[in-house]
Structure formats: C-alpha cells, structure tokens
Motif scaffolding. Sequence first.
Motif, PDB file in Angstrom:
ATOM      1  N   ASN A 238      -5.090   0.578   4.529  1.00 14.07           N
ATOM      2  CA  ASN A 238      -4.708  -0.691   3.893  1.00 14.07           C
ATOM      3  C   ASN A 238      -3.590  -0.518   2.871  1.00 14.07           C
ATOM      4  O   ASN A 238      -3.413  -1.370   2.003  1.00 14.07           O
ATOM      5  N   LEU A 239      -2.830   0.573   2.976  1.00 13.96           N
ATOM      6  CA  LEU A 239      -1.828   0.905   1.960  1.00 13.96           C
ATOM      7  C   LEU A 239      -0.819  -0.215   1.734  1.00 13.96           C
ATOM      8  O   LEU A 239      -0.608  -0.639   0.596  1.00 13.96           O
ATOM      9  N   ASP A 240      -0.203  -0.696   2.803  1.00  8.06           N
ATOM     10  CA  ASP A 240       0.845  -1.723   2.651  1.00  8.06           C
ATOM     11  C   ASP A 240       0.272  -3.016   2.055  1.00  8.06           C
ATOM     12  O   ASP A 240       0.878  -3.631   1.172  1.00  8.06           O
ATOM     13  N   GLU A 241      -0.890  -3.402   2.550  1.00 10.26           N
ATOM     14  CA  GLU A 241      -1.518  -4.636   2.061  1.00 10.26           C
ATOM     15  C   GLU A 241      -1.870  -4.521   0.580  1.00 10.26           C
ATOM     16  O   GLU A 241      -1.574  -5.428  -0.222  1.00 10.26           O
ATOM     17  N   LYS A 242      -2.514  -3.421   0.202  1.00 10.03           N
ATOM     18  CA  LYS A 242      -2.935  -3.233  -1.187  1.00 10.03           C
ATOM     19  C   LYS A 242      -1.735  -3.029  -2.113  1.00 10.03           C
ATOM     20  O   LYS A 242      -1.766  -3.425  -3.283  1.00 10.03           O
ATOM     21  N   SER A 243      -0.691  -2.406  -1.599  1.00  8.12           N
ATOM     22  CA  SER A 243       0.519  -2.222  -2.407  1.00  8.12           C
ATOM     23  C   SER A 243       1.111  -3.572  -2.798  1.00  8.12           C
ATOM     24  O   SER A 243       1.533  -3.772  -3.945  1.00  8.12           O
ATOM     25  N   SER A 244       1.129  -4.503  -1.864  1.00  9.10           N
ATOM     26  CA  SER A 244       1.652  -5.850  -2.154  1.00  9.10           C
ATOM     27  C   SER A 244       0.760  -6.575  -3.157  1.00  9.10           C
ATOM     28  O   SER A 244       1.256  -7.250  -4.070  1.00  9.10           O
ATOM     29  N   GLU A 245      -0.560  -6.438  -2.992  1.00  6.89           N
ATOM     30  CA  GLU A 245      -1.491  -7.092  -3.924  1.00  6.89           C
ATOM     31  C   GLU A 245      -1.352  -6.534  -5.328  1.00  6.89           C
ATOM     32  O   GLU A 245      -1.339  -7.286  -6.309  1.00  6.89           O
ATOM     33  N   ILE A 246      -1.243  -5.215  -5.440  1.00 11.03           N
ATOM     34  CA  ILE A 246      -1.118  -4.581  -6.754  1.00 11.03           C
ATOM     35  C   ILE A 246       0.200  -4.969  -7.411  1.00 11.03           C
ATOM     36  O   ILE A 246       0.255  -5.240  -8.617  1.00 11.03           O
ATOM     37  N   TYR A 247       1.260  -5.021  -6.621  1.00 13.20           N
ATOM     38  CA  TYR A 247       2.566  -5.423  -7.172  1.00 13.20           C
ATOM     39  C   TYR A 247       2.490  -6.844  -7.748  1.00 13.20           C
ATOM     40  O   TYR A 247       3.056  -7.130  -8.808  1.00 13.20           O
ATOM     41  N   ALA A 248       1.762  -7.710  -7.056  1.00 17.18           N
ATOM     42  CA  ALA A 248       1.634  -9.099  -7.514  1.00 17.18           C
ATOM     43  C   ALA A 248       0.777  -9.213  -8.764  1.00 17.18           C
ATOM     44  O   ALA A 248       0.935 -10.156  -9.552  1.00 17.18           O
ATOM     45  N   GLN A 249      -0.138  -8.240  -8.974  1.00 17.70           N
ATOM     46  CA  GLN A 249      -1.068  -8.319 -10.089  1.00 17.70           C
ATOM     47  C   GLN A 249      -0.613  -7.519 -11.311  1.00 17.70           C
ATOM     48  O   GLN A 249      -1.302  -7.520 -12.331  1.00 17.70           O
ATOM     49  N   THR A 250       0.528  -6.837 -11.236  1.00 12.25           N
ATOM     50  CA  THR A 250       1.026  -6.075 -12.379  1.00 12.25           C
ATOM     51  C   THR A 250       2.057  -6.893 -13.152  1.00 12.25           C
ATOM     52  O   THR A 250       2.728  -7.762 -12.573  1.00 12.25           O
ATOM     53  N   PRO A 251       2.224  -6.621 -14.447  1.00 15.21           N
ATOM     54  CA  PRO A 251       3.203  -7.364 -15.256  1.00 15.21           C
ATOM     55  C   PRO A 251       4.617  -7.219 -14.721  1.00 15.21           C
ATOM     56  O   PRO A 251       4.943  -6.241 -14.028  1.00 15.21           O
ATOM     57  N   SER A 252       5.467  -8.154 -15.045  1.00 13.60           N
ATOM     58  CA  SER A 252       6.843  -8.144 -14.548  1.00 13.60           C
ATOM     59  C   SER A 252       7.657  -6.974 -15.085  1.00 13.60           C
ATOM     60  O   SER A 252       8.688  -6.616 -14.506  1.00 13.60           O
ATOM     61  N   THR A 253       7.191  -6.381 -16.189  1.00 13.90           N
ATOM     62  CA  THR A 253       7.916  -5.238 -16.762  1.00 13.90           C
ATOM     63  C   THR A 253       7.599  -3.934 -16.052  1.00 13.90           C
ATOM     64  O   THR A 253       8.230  -2.904 -16.305  1.00 13.90           O
ATOM     65  N   LEU A 254       6.589  -3.957 -15.169  1.00 15.32           N
ATOM     66  CA  LEU A 254       6.166  -2.740 -14.474  1.00 15.32           C
ATOM     67  C   LEU A 254       6.450  -2.849 -12.981  1.00 15.32           C
ATOM     68  O   LEU A 254       6.496  -3.943 -12.414  1.00 15.32           O
ATOM     69  N   ASN A 255       6.627  -1.688 -12.368  1.00 17.63           N
ATOM     70  CA  ASN A 255       6.883  -1.612 -10.941  1.00 17.63           C
ATOM     71  C   ASN A 255       5.771  -0.816 -10.262  1.00 17.63           C
ATOM     72  O   ASN A 255       5.267   0.161 -10.839  1.00 17.63           O
TER      73      ASN A 255
END
Length: 411
Positions: A238-255
Amino acid sequence: MNYELFIAKRIITAKQYKSSISSPIIKIAIIAIAVGIVIMMIAIATGLGLRQKIYEKLSGFNGDIQISNFDNNNSEITLEPISKKQDFYPEFTSVSGIKNIQVFATKPGIIRTETDFEGIIFKGVSNDYDWTFFEEYLTQGELPNYTNALSFDVLISEEISQRMNLKLGDTFNILFVKDDPAKAPWLRVVKAVGIYNSGFQDFDENFVIADIRHIQKMNKWREDEVGGFEVLLTNFDNLDEKSSEIYAQTPSTLNSQSIAEKYPDIFEWIRVFLSNTYLIIGIIIVIAGINMITALLVLILERTQMVGILKALGSTNVSIRKVFLYNAGYLILRGLFWGNLIGLLLLFAQKYGNFISLDPETYYVNTVPIYLDFGYIILLNVGTLLLCLLMLIIPSIVISKINPVKSIKFE
C-alpha cells in the motif's frame, strides 16, 4: 456414469499404453511440463524474493516514507530541524496501516583510526526506533540502547569494520566538520557494540547508527528538534496509497517522500526484472502447451480405430474429445506433480541453505532470496493446467474429421 472418464482411465492403465509408439512423446511432454513448472516456480519465488528483500532493506535504512523539510537538499544529510511537536507524532492516528513512526537525523562524519580514515553518514535515532530490521542482519554483538542517558554506543556494518580494521567492542574517533572550517572539528569517541551486514553495499559502506542526541548537540538543536520522521507501514503493497494519504495529512511546511520516489532507479530496475519474469513464464507455458498438443495429436492418430468404433457405437465428437482431454489432463497433472516436488525441494534448499550467492553490487543481496507463498504456487498450477487444456481444445477437433468407416477398415 461418466463413460468418457471411464474410457480415459482404461487407456491410461492399459499395458499397450506404456509400450506404444506414443510413449516416448508422452514422456517428453510430461518432462516438459515438469521442467516448465520448476522454472516458473523458481522465477516467481526468486523474483518476488528479490523484490521483497530490496524493499525491506530500503525501508530498514530509510523507513517506507520520510517526512522532512521542504528544501533543495537531495543528499542523505538533514540540515534544518523539525519540531517533534506534530499532530502525527508519536502516533499517526489520521492514517491507518501505520506500524511505527520514528525520528532521525543524519550528519556527515569521518572515522579516524591510527592508520586510516573513512567518510560516513552518522545516523542518529532515538528510543522510538524500530530495530526489527537490524535484528535480522546483526552478525556480532548487540543492538544499542538509547532509552536512558546519552549513549556513545554505535552500530557499524561489516563493510566499515573490515575497511577500518575495527572489531566488536573497539572505541574509535568520528570527526564532524563545523560550519566554520577555521574552527576545530567536533570529536566523538564511540564504541562499536554491534556489527551488521545487510548485503546492501551502498548503505553498509556509509551508515553508522548512533544516538540522535549527538547530532542535536552538535547542530545546537533543542531536545524536541529532529532531522525528520520515518514512517513504517504494516503492508508495503500500500506504499503509493499511504504515501498520498500521509502527504495530505502533513503540514504544508513539510514534505513526505516514499522510498519509491526517493530511489526511482532501483524501483524501475525491479519492475523491469519482474516484467522479464512474467515474460519467461508466458513463454514456458506456450512451450509446454505445444508439447502437449503434439502428444495429444499422436494419441489421437494412434487410436484412430478406437475413435471410429466409438463413433460407430453412437458416441459424439464432443464425448470422444472429452476422452482425450481427460487423458491429456492426467499427463499434465503428472508433470505438475513432479515439477512441484522438485521445485519445492530446490526452493526450500536455497531458502534455508543459501547455496547460491549473488553479487551485492548488482543485485543488492548476497544470496538468491526466496519468497514462498502457496497462494501463487496454487495459482501457477491451476493456470498452467487450464491454459494447457484450452490449447488442446483446438487440436482435439481432429477427431471430428475421422471417418468411422475408413478408420475401422484401416485396421
């Protein structure tokens, strides 16, 4: 009563069957099926095993997904700190399927001994670090413990140990250059309490695992500041799916960046490798099918008179075709049985014996990895059986061309 199956059994058990003209061709067809299934099992087990091991090693050194500052830094070194006071730390409750989230920081250093020196990446971790990966590849000593006071214990690789002539329990110096080159470098005297060998040379020759508090002090960071976060997933698929979810849930200052995005060349190499594996499987199934087609045609031509008699007695073309397809199915199953037996013996021998080695610079592993899952083995067997039988339907149409009068007179 299924009389087609009854006749097929009588043909198979008949003594004439074993000493007929078609006997050598039948044996060749069975051997082709057996060899084919062995090659396919080995191709899938090694291909998936290689993919899994490389994924595990990339994840072991980097986590499945890394959360860091937005910057132009493409190196392994963390430059700007991040506060640990984040909504997703210490538990990423907004995203499911997270095994662990751990802090880290990295800093370039130089190991200096009396006779030599070597550049390394000093990776700092904390008490939240998941040591499962290094437990598997630990060859000497023990894993360091960073739970209590500042620790000077480090984990080094066999590669660094051999190149720098360091042994378990040795203390050695690591120098860290300051921002101002005119100033004397920082010096840390550390002790090698554990030695690991992951077989991934690109990482083994560089990484020294240590207490993150050393980097925090040298970089003048606060105790709640780190270089980044590593996220470990419960299911790597589930790497690609979870990567997108985590990116959406992190602050805009973080990558956030998955290891597939961080190491695209390696993942592309794995994809090409697996594509070639699937191509090989397809070719082998076609070859096995052609062998079975040849065997079936010989069986039909050898028993032309029997076909004529069955037609004269009222059997339909479909019923007679079933007789020969049952016969062919039996031959395929014999080939699959011996192929599975030999294939599993070879796979288990490699899995637990590791008698075939690989060049880690090319394949990122020391030995041929084996991934055994009876799910894909069953699927491979069922797929081979069905595809071969489907390929045999067309040549079995020859039966409809046989004239019962001429075939009976022929004999």
